[in-house]
Write an enzyme that holds these catalytic residues in place. Structure first.
Site, PDB file in Angstrom:
ATOM      1  N   ASP A 252       0.840  -1.199   0.000  1.00 35.93           N
ATOM      2  CA  ASP A 252       0.000   0.000   0.000  1.00 35.93           C
ATOM      3  C   ASP A 252       0.874   1.248   0.000  1.00 35.93           C
ATOM      4  OD1 ASP A 252      -2.422   1.334  -0.105  1.00 35.93           O
ATOM      5  OD2 ASP A 252      -2.598   1.466   2.073  1.00 35.93           O
TER       6      ASP A 252
ATOM      7  N   HIS B  53      -3.490  14.168   0.277  1.00 39.12           N
ATOM      8  CA  HIS B  53      -3.691  13.323   1.461  1.00 39.12           C
ATOM      9  C   HIS B  53      -2.506  13.451   2.416  1.00 39.12           C
ATOM     10  CE1 HIS B  53      -4.736   9.942   4.002  1.00 39.12           C
ATOM     11  NE2 HIS B  53      -3.593   9.351   3.721  1.00 39.12           N
TER      12      HIS B  53
ATOM     13  N   GLU C 182     -10.415   4.366   3.575  1.00 43.06           N
ATOM     14  CA  GLU C 182      -9.499   5.100   2.700  1.00 43.06           C
ATOM     15  C   GLU C 182      -9.859   4.748   1.262  1.00 43.06           C
ATOM     16  OE1 GLU C 182      -5.395   4.447   3.867  1.00 43.06           O
ATOM     17  OE2 GLU C 182      -5.552   6.021   5.409  1.00 43.06           O
TER      18      GLU C 182
ATOM     19  N   GLU D  66      -9.085   4.323  -2.321  1.00 40.15           N
ATOM     20  CA  GLU D  66      -7.851   4.114  -3.086  1.00 40.15           C
ATOM     21  C   GLU D  66      -8.157   3.433  -4.414  1.00 40.15           C
ATOM     22  OE1 GLU D  66      -4.582   2.433  -0.980  1.00 40.15           O
ATOM     23  OE2 GLU D  66      -5.179   3.264   0.965  1.00 40.15           O
TER      24      GLU D  66
ATOM     25  N   ASP E 212      -9.002   0.738   2.009  1.00 44.51           N
ATOM     26  CA  ASP E 212      -8.049   0.354   3.049  1.00 44.51           C
ATOM     27  C   ASP E 212      -8.645   0.779   4.400  1.00 44.51           C
ATOM     28  OD1 ASP E 212      -5.787  -0.190   4.566  1.00 44.51           O
ATOM     29  OD2 ASP E 212      -4.774   1.683   4.008  1.00 44.51           O
TER      30      ASP E 212
ATOM     31  N   ARG F 195      -8.015   4.340  13.281  1.00 46.80           N
ATOM     32  CA  ARG F 195      -7.073   5.439  13.540  1.00 46.80           C
ATOM     33  C   ARG F 195      -6.540   5.439  14.967  1.00 46.80           C
ATOM     34  NH1 ARG F 195      -5.711   6.344   8.455  1.00 46.80           N
ATOM     35  NH2 ARG F 195      -7.406   7.156   7.176  1.00 46.80           N
TER      36      ARG F 195
ATOM     37  N   GLN G  35      -3.962   2.858  15.091  1.00 46.16           N
ATOM     38  CA  GLN G  35      -2.845   3.309  14.254  1.00 46.16           C
ATOM     39  C   GLN G  35      -1.969   4.338  14.974  1.00 46.16           C
ATOM     40  OE1 GLN G  35      -4.234   5.028  10.560  1.00 46.16           O
ATOM     41  NE2 GLN G  35      -2.177   5.334   9.730  1.00 46.16           N
TER      42      GLN G  35
ATOM     43  N   LYS H  66      -4.608  -1.746  10.154  1.00 44.99           N
ATOM     44  CA  LYS H  66      -4.953  -1.828   8.730  1.00 44.99           C
ATOM     45  C   LYS H  66      -5.275  -3.247   8.276  1.00 44.99           C
ATOM     46  CE  LYS H  66      -3.542   2.448   7.370  1.00 44.99           C
ATOM     47  NZ  LYS H  66      -4.285   3.354   6.492  1.00 44.99           N
TER      48      LYS H  66
ATOM     49  N   THR I 264      -9.185  -5.486   3.902  1.00 42.30           N
ATOM     50  CA  THR I 264      -9.039  -4.576   2.764  1.00 42.30           C
ATOM     51  C   THR I 264     -10.061  -5.031   1.726  1.00 42.30           C
ATOM     52  OG1 THR I 264      -6.669  -4.371   3.197  1.00 42.30           O
ATOM     53  CG2 THR I 264      -7.448  -3.657   1.034  1.00 42.30           C
TER      54      THR I 264
ATOM     55  N   GLU J   1      -9.196  13.138   7.163  1.00 38.11           N
ATOM     56  CA  GLU J   1      -9.008  14.453   6.549  1.00 38.11           C
ATOM     57  C   GLU J   1     -10.257  15.313   6.697  1.00 38.11           C
ATOM     58  OE1 GLU J   1      -6.883  14.411   2.588  1.00 38.11           O
ATOM     59  OE2 GLU J   1      -7.130  12.268   2.895  1.00 38.11           O
TER      60      GLU J   1
HETATM   61 CA    CA Z   1      -3.869   3.325   2.719  1.00 39.18          CA
END
Ligand code: CA
Length: 439
Positions: free
Chosen positions: A136, A143, A208, A210, A242, A246, A249, A262, A266, A383
């Site tokens: 990834d 971002h 996320e 992607e 993904d 948080r 993380q 993570k 996925t 974000e």
């Molecule tokens: Ca990612």
């Protein structure tokens, strides 16, 4: 390699229902995937067209395909796309041309092709292939700036960002096709003000948005893929979510990269839009500011700058349990564009292999969260809510800081260009469900 051909012709129409321009799967698309149906009672490889799936081996057996395209199908296992993914690009182009010819209005092989069609509604869509490896990236400057602002206000980008596409090795065992429930993960977190960590269900669950890059032809160990050869190793693109916890993380990525925050799931879209279908939508790579330091030659070429980007508009939809109960349509949270991505797919492939690392057929590369400069182009909640500072107000009066149980996130994608028929990516969707142990 990037030349347009008859399969991209905007006037081309299919006799298959549901394939009209404006649909996700017109005849100009022809994405590859894997499905399960009552007809075969086994996984099979196929191609999406309109409301149907073409079973590739049945099409070859019925005589709907001929030449090197049919040979490529016959040389591939009926239950795994990897054989096709590894095929020479010329054979894949022949297969695409053969499919296009037999699916077009007025096709001579229509009767044979009809035998190989199944209604998509009755099929279960599967993972295109079980990826041997999953990497990834972190390659959107928007971002990276927005996320970096949280830890380093005023100086969000780390010094390496302009020089290489940053990445970590992910976990292929937990990659699933669209539709898999998102079991809220448990993990170790350090709550604000607490002296010691606790083990609990994540309260900061995020998505996320992607793009998935599926690798076709492999390289040999020790043999880097040059930037201008990278497209020949890219089988196609899909959508990738993904899912990210948080709070887990923030605590675990000190000092190493993402791990349990993570790798609980996925989600990828089941259809892989081939590199050949994307040719009309190639655009220049993002222009670098004059003040940006130059990149090393292995990541820089005239060709990459001219057509290394792909104009793919993504969309993130949220449907809460309340919306579902009240019959309300999902709300679109963001619509970022992949053409704003700082590093191109070719640069990611060239950098991944510059040390001699071997990429295998079926390997999955996530591009990293795709975000743009505008407020409605942010590819994750982190974000949008500025790391838990500002909850989102939804049109139905609900608010969201992070994902709640019962929330469904759906990613979509579409390539559009004037003078061409637009193509869609289907969807990558997942419903958040409560943590099993604590439910
Ligand atoms: Ca990612």
């Amino acid at each position: 390699m990037l030349a347009l051909n008859d399969t991209h012709a905007p006037e081309l129409r299919s006799w298959v229902p549901g394939a009209a321009p404006g649909s996700d799967f017109p005849i100009q698309n022809l994405p590859y995937g894997r499905y399960w149906s009552q007809r075969h009672h086994a996984p099979r490889i196929g191609v999406a067209i309109g409301d149907a799936i073409v079973d590739l081996h049945e099409a070859a057996a019925a005589g709907a395909l001929a030449g090197p395209g049919a040979d490529a199908v016959r040389g591939t296992a009926s239950d795994d796309l990897r054989g096709l993914m590894a095929s020479p690009r010329a054979d894949l182009q022949a297969l695409r041309s053969g499919l296009s010819a037999a699916l077009a209005e007025g096709a001579a092989r229509r009767a044979a092709m009809q035998l190989a069609l199944l209604p998509r509604a009755g099929c279960q869509l599967l993972l295109p292939t079980a990826p041997p490896n999953y990497t990834d990236f972190f390659a959107s400057i928007h971002h990276a700036s927005n996320a970096g602002q949280i830890r380093r206000p005023g100086n969000p980008l780390l010094p390496n960002f302009h020089h290489l596409p940053v990445a970590y090795h992910g976990r292929p065992s937990t990659v699933r096709a669209s539709g898999e429930d998102v079991r809220r993960p448990r993990g170790q977190v350090l709550r604000e003000g607490a002296a010691l960590p606790t083990l609990e269900a994540s309260q900061w669950l995020d998505f996320e948005c992607e793009v998935a890059l599926w690798i076709g032809a492999p390289n040999e160990l020790g043999e880097p893929i040059g930037l201008d050869d990278a497209d020949a190793h890219l089988f196609g693109l899909g959508l990738l979510n993904d899912w990210s916890a948080r709070d887990i993380q923030m605590w675990e990525t000190q000092p190493l990269g993402p791990f349990l925050s993570k790798n609980f799931l996925t989600t990828v879209s089941p259809w892989v839009v081939s590199a050949d279908a994307l040719i009309p939508f190639r655009v220049p790579a993002v222009a670098r500011a004059q003040s940006t330091p130059p990149v090393l030659p292995y990541l820089c070429s005239e060709r990459n700058q001219r057509c290394g980007g792909i104009d793919l508009r993504l969309a993130v939809e949220l449907e809460t349990a309340d919306m579902r109960r009240q019959g309300q349509a999902p709300v679109t949270l963001a619509a970022p564009r992949f053409k704003d991505h700082y590093w191109t797919p070719a640069q990611m492939i060239a950098h991944h292999t510059v040390n001699g690392c071997e990429l295998l057929t079926g390997d999955l590369l996530g591009t990293g969260t795709v975000s743009g400069p505008a407020a409605d182009e942010l590819g994750c909640l982190l974000e949008m809510n500025r790391c838990g500072q500002q909850a989102l107000r939804l049109p139905n009066g609900e608010t969201r800081m992070w994902l709640q149980d019962g929330d469904r996130i759906t990613l979509r994608g579409r390539c559009e260009r004037e003078g061409f028929v637009s193509i869609g990516f289907g969807e990558a969707t997942g419903l958040v469900v409560a943590n099993k142990a604590l439910a």
